[in-house]
Design a protein around this motif. Structure first.
Motif, PDB file in Angstrom:
ATOM      1  N   LEU A   1       0.999  -1.164   0.285  1.00  0.00           N
ATOM      2  CA  LEU A   1      -0.068  -0.270   0.260  1.00  0.00           C
ATOM      3  C   LEU A   1       0.885   1.360  -0.336  1.00  0.00           C
ATOM      4  O   LEU A   1       0.821   2.306  -0.815  1.00  0.00           O
ATOM      5  CB  LEU A   1      -0.921   0.228   1.456  1.00  0.00           C
ATOM      6  N   LEU A   2       1.888   1.159   1.221  1.00  0.00           N
ATOM      7  CA  LEU A   2       2.352   2.381   1.019  1.00  0.00           C
ATOM      8  C   LEU A   2       3.619   2.569  -0.472  1.00  0.00           C
ATOM      9  O   LEU A   2       3.753   3.438  -0.734  1.00  0.00           O
ATOM     10  CB  LEU A   2       3.249   2.128   1.825  1.00  0.00           C
ATOM     11  N   SER A   3       3.630   1.860  -0.784  1.00  0.00           N
ATOM     12  CA  SER A   3       4.809   1.813  -2.002  1.00  0.00           C
ATOM     13  C   SER A   3       3.689   2.415  -3.111  1.00  0.00           C
ATOM     14  O   SER A   3       4.663   3.060  -4.262  1.00  0.00           O
ATOM     15  CB  SER A   3       5.355  -0.107  -2.598  1.00  0.00           C
ATOM     16  N   LYS A   4       2.750   1.778  -3.537  1.00  0.00           N
ATOM     17  CA  LYS A   4       2.262   2.315  -3.971  1.00  0.00           C
ATOM     18  C   LYS A   4       1.922   3.844  -4.286  1.00  0.00           C
ATOM     19  O   LYS A   4       1.646   4.623  -5.195  1.00  0.00           O
ATOM     20  CB  LYS A   4       0.280   1.427  -4.379  1.00  0.00           C
ATOM     21  N   TYR A   5       1.187   4.375  -3.506  1.00  0.00           N
ATOM     22  CA  TYR A   5       0.998   6.067  -3.173  1.00  0.00           C
ATOM     23  C   TYR A   5       2.935   6.582  -2.694  1.00  0.00           C
ATOM     24  O   TYR A   5       2.808   7.688  -1.854  1.00  0.00           O
ATOM     25  CB  TYR A   5       0.199   5.819  -1.910  1.00  0.00           C
ATOM     26  N   ARG A   6       3.631   6.393  -3.025  1.00  0.00           N
ATOM     27  CA  ARG A   6       5.515   6.928  -2.453  1.00  0.00           C
ATOM     28  C   ARG A   6       5.394   8.015  -3.505  1.00  0.00           C
ATOM     29  O   ARG A   6       6.190   9.089  -3.101  1.00  0.00           O
ATOM     30  CB  ARG A   6       6.187   5.967  -3.542  1.00  0.00           C
ATOM     31  N   ALA A   7       4.305   8.508  -4.062  1.00  0.00           N
ATOM     32  CA  ALA A   7       4.965   9.663  -4.788  1.00  0.00           C
ATOM     33  C   ALA A   7       3.457  10.415  -5.310  1.00  0.00           C
ATOM     34  O   ALA A   7       3.156  11.100  -5.755  1.00  0.00           O
ATOM     35  CB  ALA A   7       5.620   9.778  -6.313  1.00  0.00           C
TER      36      ALA A   7
END
Length: 323
Positions: A274-280
């Protein structure tokens, strides 16, 4: 600990009247003649900041115009030089940012939408929304109503963002200066894809203001722990001249936080994905909704997951807010 992924709201959603959905339409099947809105926005905030740019008009240095929902200031005298066109060198126009109506949706907190007495919106986001977040807020009350096209009114809430911090007795109640929580979240709104959300940000006798209005669906990461640190990063300049006098140029600031979170070990991989998906992508970060200091709108700089036990694991997330 929650995050909210914002629903994108752009001028393309500014549908100023309802449209009809026929019974044969899929997947939205409603009664014949029933007014229905999807992915649209209505508001009482006018879009009349400045005159609209005209290609036939001559502009002098300093003139300000409005085009495609943005404001522009003339840097040189010109005629028929489109402010939103291909950039000239040197430039003819300075982009001043979005118009007043759209400043609350520009991914910035310091640019505020303002309106006398109230800011009223009716938004049909066209996707599931169960949370609202307000940043850079100045209001006496917030009213939210959710209307479902099938069931009618399914949610109503009227809250005051006035802070009660430091009010411990009657003396404090009457003599403590009134302060407003500038950052405020409303969770637990019934999620729906096709209904409308009515929002009224009211300040009777004054000017209602909001820097950023975020609608989205919340996701739970874990439980924020004591030990979380919060603060700000100030971008003001503080210099001394040759005589030692301090010269201060006040600029904006951003909130920051270092969250300590406990995550279920079985959810570690899901949280990482989830956090990797929203890294930018900017998100709303909520450590604890009742603590304004732990509510941020911004990006995470880094996160670290430690699988520290069979049932619970440790996570640290460093978040920097937008200005």
């Amino acid at each position: 600990m929650r995050i909210i992924e914002p629903v994108e709201i752009t001028p393309a959603l500014a549908v100023m009247e309802a449209f009809l959905v026929q019974p044969s339409a899929e997947p939205l099947v409603v009664q014949v003649g029933q007014a229905f809105q999807v992915a649209s926005l209505l508001t009482n905030v006018p879009e009349a900041d400045h005159p609209v740019w005209l290609s036939t008009k001559s502009y002098a240095v300093g003139d300000v115009v409005m085009l495609e929902h943005r404001n522009y200031e003339a840097l040189v005298a010109n005629t028929n030089k489109n402010p939103a066109g291909v950039g000239a060198d040197p430039p003819n126009w300075l982009d001043l940012g979005p118009t007043n109506r759209w400043r609350m949706f520009d991914d910035k907190i310091g640019t505020q939408t303002t309106n006398p007495e109230s800011i009223e919106l009716t938004i049909a986001p066209g996707r599931a929304v169960d949370s609202l977040a307000f940043f850079g807020l100045d209001a006496a009350s917030i009213y939210v109503r959710v209307v479902d096209p099938y069931q009618g009114i399914v949610y109503e809430s009227s809250v005051s963002p006035v802070s009660t911090d430091g009010i411990n007795d009657w003396y404090d109640y009457f003599f403590t200066p009134v302060e407003v929580n500038e950052d405020f979240v409303l969770l637990g709104v019934p999620a729906g894809s096709y209904g409308s959300i009515e929002i009224n940000i009211a300040k009777p006798g004054g000017t209602a203001r909001v820097g950023a209005l975020i609608l989205g669906k919340a996701a739970v990461l874990g439980e924020a722990l004591y030990g979380t640190s919060v603060g700000i990063t100030d971008y003001s300049r503080k210099d001394r001249d040759d005589f030692g006098n301090v010269v201060i140029v006040e600029r904006g600031y951003s909130k920051r936080a270092e969250f300590d979170v406990i995550v279920q070990t079985s959810q570690v991989s899901q949280v990482q994905r989830l956090l990797s998906k929203y890294r930018a992508k900017p998100l709303v970060w909520i450590g604890e909704a009742s603590y304004q200091s732990t509510i941020l709108y911004g990006y995470y700089k880094e996160f670290n997951l430690v699988i520290s036990g069979p049932t619970a694991s440790d996570c640290s997330i460093s978040v920097e807010g937008l200005i």
